[in-house]
Design a protein around this motif. Structure first.
Motif, PDB file in Angstrom:
ATOM      1  N   ALA A  88      14.550  -2.802 -43.526  1.00 32.24           N
ATOM      2  CA  ALA A  88      14.183  -4.020 -44.241  1.00 32.24           C
ATOM      3  C   ALA A  88      15.473  -4.817 -44.408  1.00 32.24           C
ATOM      4  N   VAL A  89      16.039  -4.873 -45.619  1.00 35.89           N
ATOM      5  CA  VAL A  89      17.319  -5.564 -45.761  1.00 35.89           C
ATOM      6  C   VAL A  89      18.393  -4.822 -44.958  1.00 35.89           C
ATOM      7  N   ALA A  90      18.321  -3.495 -44.949  1.00 36.74           N
ATOM      8  CA  ALA A  90      19.239  -2.723 -44.105  1.00 36.74           C
ATOM      9  C   ALA A  90      18.660  -2.675 -42.698  1.00 36.74           C
ATOM     10  N   GLU A  91      19.494  -3.031 -41.702  1.00 33.26           N
ATOM     11  CA  GLU A  91      18.949  -2.968 -40.339  1.00 33.26           C
ATOM     12  C   GLU A  91      19.100  -1.564 -39.775  1.00 33.26           C
ATOM     13  N   SER A  92      20.036  -0.785 -40.351  1.00 31.03           N
ATOM     14  CA  SER A  92      20.193   0.609 -39.909  1.00 31.03           C
ATOM     15  C   SER A  92      20.902   1.382 -40.993  1.00 31.03           C
ATOM     16  N   TRP A  93      20.887   2.680 -40.874  1.00 28.70           N
ATOM     17  CA  TRP A  93      21.583   3.519 -41.843  1.00 28.70           C
ATOM     18  C   TRP A  93      21.962   4.837 -41.195  1.00 28.70           C
ATOM     19  N   ALA A  94      22.926   5.492 -41.805  1.00 27.65           N
ATOM     20  CA  ALA A  94      23.361   6.790 -41.309  1.00 27.65           C
ATOM     21  C   ALA A  94      23.410   7.745 -42.497  1.00 27.65           C
ATOM     22  N   VAL A  95      23.077   9.027 -42.237  1.00 26.57           N
ATOM     23  CA  VAL A  95      23.077  10.027 -43.291  1.00 26.57           C
ATOM     24  C   VAL A  95      24.093  11.098 -42.936  1.00 26.57           C
ATOM     25  N   SER A  96      24.876  11.504 -43.916  1.00 20.76           N
ATOM     26  CA  SER A  96      25.861  12.558 -43.664  1.00 20.76           C
ATOM     27  C   SER A  96      25.153  13.891 -43.428  1.00 20.76           C
ATOM     28  N   ASP A  97      25.901  14.855 -42.870  1.00 15.62           N
ATOM     29  CA  ASP A  97      25.279  16.134 -42.528  1.00 15.62           C
ATOM     30  C   ASP A  97      24.739  16.871 -43.744  1.00 15.62           C
ATOM     31  N   GLY A  99      23.394  15.565 -46.198  1.00 13.32           N
ATOM     32  CA  GLY A  99      22.255  14.816 -46.732  1.00 13.32           C
ATOM     33  C   GLY A  99      22.582  14.082 -48.006  1.00 13.32           C
ATOM     34  N   CYS A 100      23.861  13.983 -48.364  1.00 14.79           N
ATOM     35  CA  CYS A 100      24.216  13.407 -49.655  1.00 14.79           C
ATOM     36  C   CYS A 100      24.814  12.007 -49.567  1.00 14.79           C
ATOM     37  N   VAL A 101      25.243  11.579 -48.402  1.00 19.41           N
ATOM     38  CA  VAL A 101      25.853  10.244 -48.302  1.00 19.41           C
ATOM     39  C   VAL A 101      25.066   9.384 -47.316  1.00 19.41           C
ATOM     40  N   TYR A 102      24.603   8.256 -47.813  1.00 17.33           N
ATOM     41  CA  TYR A 102      23.863   7.311 -46.973  1.00 17.33           C
ATOM     42  C   TYR A 102      24.714   6.068 -46.807  1.00 17.33           C
ATOM     43  N   THR A 103      24.854   5.639 -45.567  1.00 20.34           N
ATOM     44  CA  THR A 103      25.600   4.406 -45.319  1.00 20.34           C
ATOM     45  C   THR A 103      24.649   3.381 -44.695  1.00 20.34           C
ATOM     46  N   PHE A 104      24.451   2.300 -45.432  1.00 20.64           N
ATOM     47  CA  PHE A 104      23.499   1.290 -44.970  1.00 20.64           C
ATOM     48  C   PHE A 104      24.245   0.106 -44.374  1.00 20.64           C
ATOM     49  N   THR A 105      23.732  -0.390 -43.275  1.00 22.77           N
ATOM     50  CA  THR A 105      24.261  -1.627 -42.705  1.00 22.77           C
ATOM     51  C   THR A 105      23.224  -2.726 -42.924  1.00 22.77           C
ATOM     52  N   LEU A 106      23.628  -3.756 -43.674  1.00 23.00           N
ATOM     53  CA  LEU A 106      22.668  -4.807 -44.013  1.00 23.00           C
ATOM     54  C   LEU A 106      22.547  -5.807 -42.866  1.00 23.00           C
ATOM     55  N   ARG A 107      21.366  -6.344 -42.695  1.00 19.53           N
ATOM     56  CA  ARG A 107      21.215  -7.311 -41.594  1.00 19.53           C
ATOM     57  C   ARG A 107      21.871  -8.628 -42.006  1.00 19.53           C
ATOM     58  N   ARG A 171      28.408  -6.290 -45.822  1.00 17.84           N
ATOM     59  CA  ARG A 171      27.230  -5.825 -45.099  1.00 17.84           C
ATOM     60  C   ARG A 171      27.111  -4.303 -45.072  1.00 17.84           C
ATOM     61  N   THR A 172      27.978  -3.623 -45.768  1.00 16.99           N
ATOM     62  CA  THR A 172      27.937  -2.159 -45.723  1.00 16.99           C
ATOM     63  C   THR A 172      27.889  -1.590 -47.143  1.00 16.99           C
ATOM     64  N   LEU A 173      26.891  -0.750 -47.367  1.00 19.96           N
ATOM     65  CA  LEU A 173      26.723  -0.129 -48.684  1.00 19.96           C
ATOM     66  C   LEU A 173      26.683   1.379 -48.501  1.00 19.96           C
ATOM     67  N   GLU A 174      27.521   2.071 -49.280  1.00 19.31           N
ATOM     68  CA  GLU A 174      27.547   3.523 -49.150  1.00 19.31           C
ATOM     69  C   GLU A 174      27.055   4.141 -50.464  1.00 19.31           C
ATOM     70  N   VAL A 175      26.076   5.000 -50.361  1.00 20.41           N
ATOM     71  CA  VAL A 175      25.502   5.615 -51.553  1.00 20.41           C
ATOM     72  C   VAL A 175      25.715   7.120 -51.473  1.00 20.41           C
ATOM     73  N   THR A 176      26.313   7.670 -52.516  1.00 19.37           N
ATOM     74  CA  THR A 176      26.519   9.122 -52.567  1.00 19.37           C
ATOM     75  C   THR A 176      25.556   9.706 -53.589  1.00 19.37           C
ATOM     76  N   LEU A 177      24.830  10.756 -53.192  1.00 21.06           N
ATOM     77  CA  LEU A 177      23.818  11.344 -54.069  1.00 21.06           C
ATOM     78  C   LEU A 177      24.331  12.627 -54.702  1.00 21.06           C
ATOM     79  N   GLU A 178      23.724  13.022 -55.777  1.00 18.06           N
ATOM     80  CA  GLU A 178      24.061  14.270 -56.453  1.00 18.06           C
ATOM     81  C   GLU A 178      23.742  15.454 -55.559  1.00 18.06           C
ATOM     82  N   GLU A 179      22.591  15.375 -54.907  1.00 17.02           N
ATOM     83  CA  GLU A 179      22.130  16.480 -54.062  1.00 17.02           C
ATOM     84  C   GLU A 179      21.270  15.873 -52.964  1.00 17.02           C
ATOM     85  N   PRO A 180      21.055  16.618 -51.888  1.00 22.06           N
ATOM     86  CA  PRO A 180      20.240  16.037 -50.811  1.00 22.06           C
ATOM     87  C   PRO A 180      18.869  15.642 -51.372  1.00 22.06           C
TER      88      PRO A 180
END
Lengths: 550, 307, 301
Positions: A88-97, A99-107, A171-180
């Motif tokens: 949607a607003v993010a055109e793509s995203w990547a997840v760390s191995d 499962g705790c870090v998501y990196t979104f690339t905004l369109r 255009r880049t947002l990185e979200v770190t989670l507590e747990e996968p």
């Protein structure tokens, strides 16, 4: 008041005139509002209750969710047919191995309704706002999966910088989670995750100020496919297509009107007389008539919700697991659902509703009168003799009452136990439940996203939604294990184990799984079935000729 | 008379004070708070929101703060619908309730007085029983039945009026009739009773004997003396009508005040409860004042100067 | 405002009756007996009461006996009024509902009648500061949020029928008080009342023997209007958790449920409504008859 009554005279005269004309014309059928609106691409939605507010951080209900999804858009969206995350607003995203870090690339072409670009900072700003203790957002806990978000939300951390949200660049947002958190992407369609337009909010007050005028028509700036045009409380809320929306070409509706109608009987009648295209508040007694006469207008979808009775395990007689299981096994769910509950609902032998593409619990509490009677006898009440006075609490509603009356009869017939019924008004009932001032109480849970954890998490020891007094270290351990497990299949197996513990101990008696009943005008297309009842307005369209054919 | 009205207006202040005080504590005595919900809030979340709305202060503090706000005309924000203040909500919905109330009052008085007077002219004949039976319909069919039945017949079957809403004139007919019907029935029955009583009194006979026309006797002398109980009833009834009806507004989705009254109480929207109750208190006192004035006018023997 | 000199010839009603207790009532009874509609009303009401009393013996089924194979069935030979959504016999439920509704109607109306009449009469008779205080108290009670009041009652006093009657009676007497007060204020200025004062009768005696009997007309009419109100109010109180407990029901509740399904299962609305309407019609015709019969003015005409 004098002006009022003068106007009243005119209105009365006009009404009389209208009456005379209608009589004179011999009731000629005129075009209904729904047909006219469909031609103009305007969707008329029956939206149940009036929204409490439009600020996505101050609301908690389904009607508000509908409106918010039209006005705002999160990082990703869900395909309404498969419930899979799509960009949607993010055109793509990547997840760390892990499962705790998501990196979104905004369109790059994501825009606010005033033409400003949607940036990573808009998300960070919105999340800081909802998590701020000073705003006191009731649904802030949805974001607690982000690292340190809970601590910040509860005032233990002062700096938002320590929360796992990092704006790498515009255009880049990185979200770190507590747990996968396997359902993290899916949660993004919830209004608590939507970005907000900083300049607009701060034009009308501070970041954490509640109830400022930023949500009024003309002020509100959103990034959704629609933008707010008009809000007349308790009459209509109208959103029109947002030309700045990045995918505006794919949006086929020109506007959506949300009509708040408190009474379901009224809402169905409004649909029937051609004033609405879409409603999901259908009186149960009306369903069979639609299925029989106009099956094309009604659709019943499985829904991610569960209806059950809670048992207070801190008080006799339900402090005895044998009594709890006996009561659970003496409910004939098949008959109950087929004869009383109806509405295409499914009998429930367990808590979590089945998800055909994911978790389905194999265990279930059987209907077994013999075993139930044996258990009750074992607990010291052979043939129900000497059973203490027991009450079943429900919040006032015709349907809850019917079900309670039927179940009451089943316990009487099967266990020879008389259970009295007690109804309370909503807030009194909630207070009775949270203070454990009840013996048995009707309850329900609707999942915010499709994952069994949503249901099972409720019953961890001391959880705010436990409300039964039930505590099981084994259960808590399994839920904790599931939280840490990365592998999807293994995680589901652990959760199923937990659910088996819950069913064995039976602090709840499952009754049925919800359905969502929609009435859909024949010319409206694109309303997909899904477990969440999620309607994506971006993907709806009209085929006005369909009504003529039908 | 001016002194009497002035004194009565002064009485508003202590009455409002008592109402505010009682309501303030009563509504907090009811179990459950404004932010209790099916999905439980954590203690921290509840504490936060209570802090925002000053609900964590000691009760007497909250009360004094509320009074202080009230003196400045500030009723506070609605707890349930935080984007508008209580005053804004009331002002937004009041015109609709007033309009509906006025129509309903017109229906009630028009039908009620006519039926009652006709019935009283020839007691225990057909012209008595027919209008009275008609009036009984308004009593026997409660508005939560009358509304849906009227919609079924006139909106769904005949298609004359709208099902719900409050915009076009055709949407206003059914709610007004539904709301007015019960009151019409009440007024009809009370009018009949009082008229009969008055019409048999000596001064009416004297008037007739004097050769005054029957219409003049009935309308000027009879009605004026005979409406007294009706007027006493009309005070609270009009206040109730103008402040909206929960049932009728719900059935027809009329955006009036009536739903606020009940929903605010049920949702424990403390500020909204206080606001609507205050508003209703003023309305009821105003109308009871009107009634007392009207009764004095109708019957000079009630001398208010004494009171 | 003062053009009505003809009014200054008041009727000395009551004063020329040495014992208002005996002949007045006897005459009234006689007059009532001649009013066919009122007598019919009385008979029907007696029948309804008898049915309510005898319900446990005459009802064809038990009020909570379910038949999930026969839900929402229309009227038939086995179930004259049809069945409800749980397959319970509607005739039985209407009969039992009548017990509750009649009981609520009679008890709550009595409470409101006694409290309202006495309160209104005392306020009107006392006049002056006492009247002002009493009437402002009524204003306060009018203004208090009833919904909140009921919710608190349910919680702190549990639920029982006595409480229900009190809660209903507690609001319904207010208008009655205002009506009686208005009437008494106008009556007490009449010469015959002034005469009784001169004659040295005690105030209590004047109030009970002369003022209230002369206000009987509006009292009776408003009482008959109170009954339907309280019967329907009971349904609202049930909604808030104060009413009768399921599976027991009342006419108000049955009607409320019937409305929701009136297009699919009209009998569920029609039969309870009919029972209520017949009762209310009878009550009102009886009330009108009583009023006519007790009217001392029309008595002499």
């Amino acid at each position: 008041m004098i002006g009022m009554s003068r106007q009243g005279v005119w209105n009365a005269a006009a009404a009389a005139m209208a009456l005379a004309l209608a009589l004179g014309a011999g009731c000629s059928k005129t075009e209904t509002p729904a047909v006219r609106a469909a031609r103009e691409g305007v969707l008329l939605v029956g939206n149940g209750a009036e929204p409490q507010a439009l600020d996505p951080h101050l609301v908690t209900g389904v009607p508000e969710h509908r409106i918010a999804t039209a006005l705002f858009e999160g990082l990703c969206d869900l395909d309404p047919a498969t419930l899979e995350a799509v960009p949607a607003v993010a055109e793509s995203w990547a997840v760390s191995d892990d499962g705790c870090v998501y990196t979104f690339t905004l369109r790059p072409d994501a825009k606010w309704s005033n033409g400003d670009a949607v940036t990573a900072d808009d998300f960070a700003y919105a999340w800081e706002r909802i998590l701020s203790p000073a705003l006191a957002s009731e649904y802030a806990y949805m974001l607690h999966c982000i690292k340190n978000a809970k601590a910040f939300n509860e005032g233990e951390l002062d700096a938002f910088g320590q929360v796992g949200v990092r704006v790498v660049d515009a255009r880049t947002l990185e979200v770190t989670l507590e747990e996968p958190t396997p359902y993290f992407l899916e949660m993004q369609i919830h209004y608590t995750w939507f970005p907000l337009h900083r300049a607009t909010i701060e034009q009308f007050g501070g970041m954490t100020e509640r109830g400022t005028k930023w949500t009024r028509p003309g002020n509100l700036v959103g990034n959704g496919a629609f933008t707010l045009e008009r809000w007349e409380p308790n009459r209509v809320l109208r959103v029109v297509k947002n030309d700045h929306y990045w995918n505006a070409d794919a949006v086929r509706l020109s506007a959506v009107e949300f009509h708040p109608i408190e009474d379901t009987l009224t809402e169905e009648r409004s649909f029937r007389t051609g004033n609405l295209h879409l409603t999901e508040n259908v009186p149960i007694s009306k369903i069979e008539g639609y299925q029989r006469d106009t099956p094309g207008l009604i659709r019943i979808d499985p829904y991610y919700g569960s209806y059950y009775y809670r048992l207070n395990v801190t008080r006799p007689p339900f402090d005895d697991v044998r009594v709890r299981r006996a009561f659970a096994m003496a409910v004939d769910r098949d008959t109950l659902v087929a004869r009383v509950v109806r509405a295409g609902r499914r009998p429930a032998g367990n808590l979590t509703p089945p998800d055909p593409s994911g978790y389905t619990c194999a265990a279930s509490i059987p209907y077994d009168v013999e075993a139930a009677r044996a258990l009750l006898a074992e607990a010291g009440y052979p043939n129900g003799e000497g059973f203490p006075p027991t009450e079943l609490l429900y919040n006032t509603s015709e349907n809850h009452k019917l079900i309670a009356e039927a179940v009451q009869q089943m316990w009487k017939d099967n266990l020879n136990v008389h259970v009295a019924l007690l109804n309370q008004d909503w807030k009194v009932y909630l207070s009775s439940m949270s203070t454990l001032d009840y013996q048995m109480a009707r309850s329900a849970w609707i999942g915010d996203f499709v994952d069994p954890i949503n249901f099972l998490e409720c019953f961890v020891t001391g959880g705010g939604n436990n409300r039964t007094g039930w505590a099981s270290p084994a259960y808590d351990a399994l839920i904790g294990e599931a939280r840490r497990t990365l592998d999807a299949g293994q995680r589901m197996a652990v959760l199923e184990k937990a659910e088996r513990v819950l069913l064995d101990e039976a602090p709840i008696i499952p009754v049925y799984f919800y359905t969502r009943v929609f009435l859909i005008a024949p010319e409206l297309r694109g309303v997909e079935s899904n477990l969440l009842g999620y309607i994506n307005f971006k993907r709806l369209w009209f085929e006005p000729e369909a009504r003529a054919e039908g | 008379m001016a002194r009497f009205i002035g004194r009565r207006l002064l009485h508003f202040i202590p009455v409002l004070f008592v109402v505010v005080t009682l309501t303030f504590f009563l509504v907090r005595l009811a179990p459950g708070g404004p932010f209790d919900a099916e999905k439980a809030r954590s203690e921290e979340a509840l504490a936060q929101i209570e802090r925002v709305y000053n609900l964590d202060a000691p009760l007497h503090r909250q009360y004094l703060d509320y009074l202080a706000g009230l003196i400045h005309g500030d009723l506070g924000p609605s707890l349930q619908k935080p984007e508008r203040t209580v005053t804004e909500w009331i002002l937004l919905r009041l015109p609709v309730s007033l309009e509906l109330g006025v129509y309903a009052l017109v229906v009630a008085l028009g039908i009620g007085l006519t039926a009652g007077v006709i019935a009283a002219l020839r007691p225990n004949t057909f012209t008595d029983h027919a209008p009275m039976s008609f009036a009984m319909v308004g009593i026997c069919i409660p508005n939560f039945v009358l509304g849906p039945v009227l919609v079924l017949v006139f909106a769904l079957w005949l298609g004359w009026f709208g099902v719900e809403g409050w915009g076009a004139a055709s949407e206003k007919v059914l709610p007004s009739i539904t709301l007015g019907a019960t009151y019409a029935a009440y007024i009809a029955r009370m009018t009949r009773g009082s008229m009969l009583e008055v019409l048999s009194q000596d001064f009416i006979r004297t008037a007739r004997a004097k050769g005054l026309s029957e219409a003049r006797v009935v309308l000027r002398h009879g009605l004026r003396g005979g409406l007294q109980p009706v007027v006493a009833f009309l005070g609270p009834a009009a206040a109730g009508l103008l402040s909206g009806s929960f049932v009728v507004e719900r059935i027809f989705q009329v955006p009036g005040l009536g739903q606020e009254f009940v929903m605010a109480a049920r949702n424990r929207d403390y500020t909204m409860v206080m606001g609507t109750v205050l508003f209703f208190a003023v309305l009821i006192m105003l109308f009871n004042l009107f009634v007392d004035i009207a009764q004095a006018w109708m019957d000079p023997r009630i001398r208010h100067e004494r009171a | 405002m003062n053009a009505h000199n003809d009014r200054e010839i008041p009727a000395p009603a009551g004063t020329d009756e040495p014992e208002p207790g005996t002949s007045l009532w006897k005459d009234a009874w006689h007059r009532l007996w001649q009013n066919r509609l009122a007598v019919t009303g009385l008979v029907v009401l007696c029948c309804m009461t008898a049915l309510a009393v005898l319900t446990p013996w005459i009802a064809p089924y038990s009020y909570d006996e379910q038949d999930l194979e026969l839900t929402a069935a229309g009227p038939c030979a086995r179930h004259w009024f049809g069945t409800d959504r749980l397959g319970r016999d509607l005739l039985t439920r209407v009969l039992y509902g009548g017990r509750v509704s009649l009981m609520v109607g009679i008890a709550a109306t009595s409470v409101s009648l006694v409290v309202g009449v006495l309160y209104g009469a005392i306020a009107g008779f006392a006049g002056g500061r006492a009247d002002t205080l009493m009437m402002r108290f009524v204003d306060i009670l009018y203004a208090l949020p009833y919904t909140v009041f009921v919710i608190i009652l349910t919680v702190y006093f549990g639920r029982n029928l006595v409480l229900l009657f009190l809660a209903i009676g507690a609001v319904e007497w207010l208008t009655m008080a205002r009506i009686v007060r208005g009437r008494v204020m106008s009556l007490k200025e009449k010469e015959f009342i002034e005469a009784t004062t001169i004659m040295g009768l005690s105030r209590g005696r004047v109030l009970l023997r002369h003022l209230i009997p002369n206000a009987l007309g509006p009292i009776i009419v408003y009482t008959t209007l109170t009954v339907p109100r309280v019967m329907l109010l009971e349904a609202f109180l049930s909604f808030l958790g104060l009413g009768v407990q399921a599976p027991m029901s009342s006419w108000g509740l049955l009607i409320q449920q019937g409305v929701e399904t009136m297009e699919e299962f009209p009998w569920m609305l029609i039969f309870p409504s009919l029972a209520l309407s017949i009762t209310l019609f009878s009550l009102n015709f009886l009330g009108d008859g009583l009023r006519d019969a007790l009217d001392p003015q029309s008595a002499r005409s």
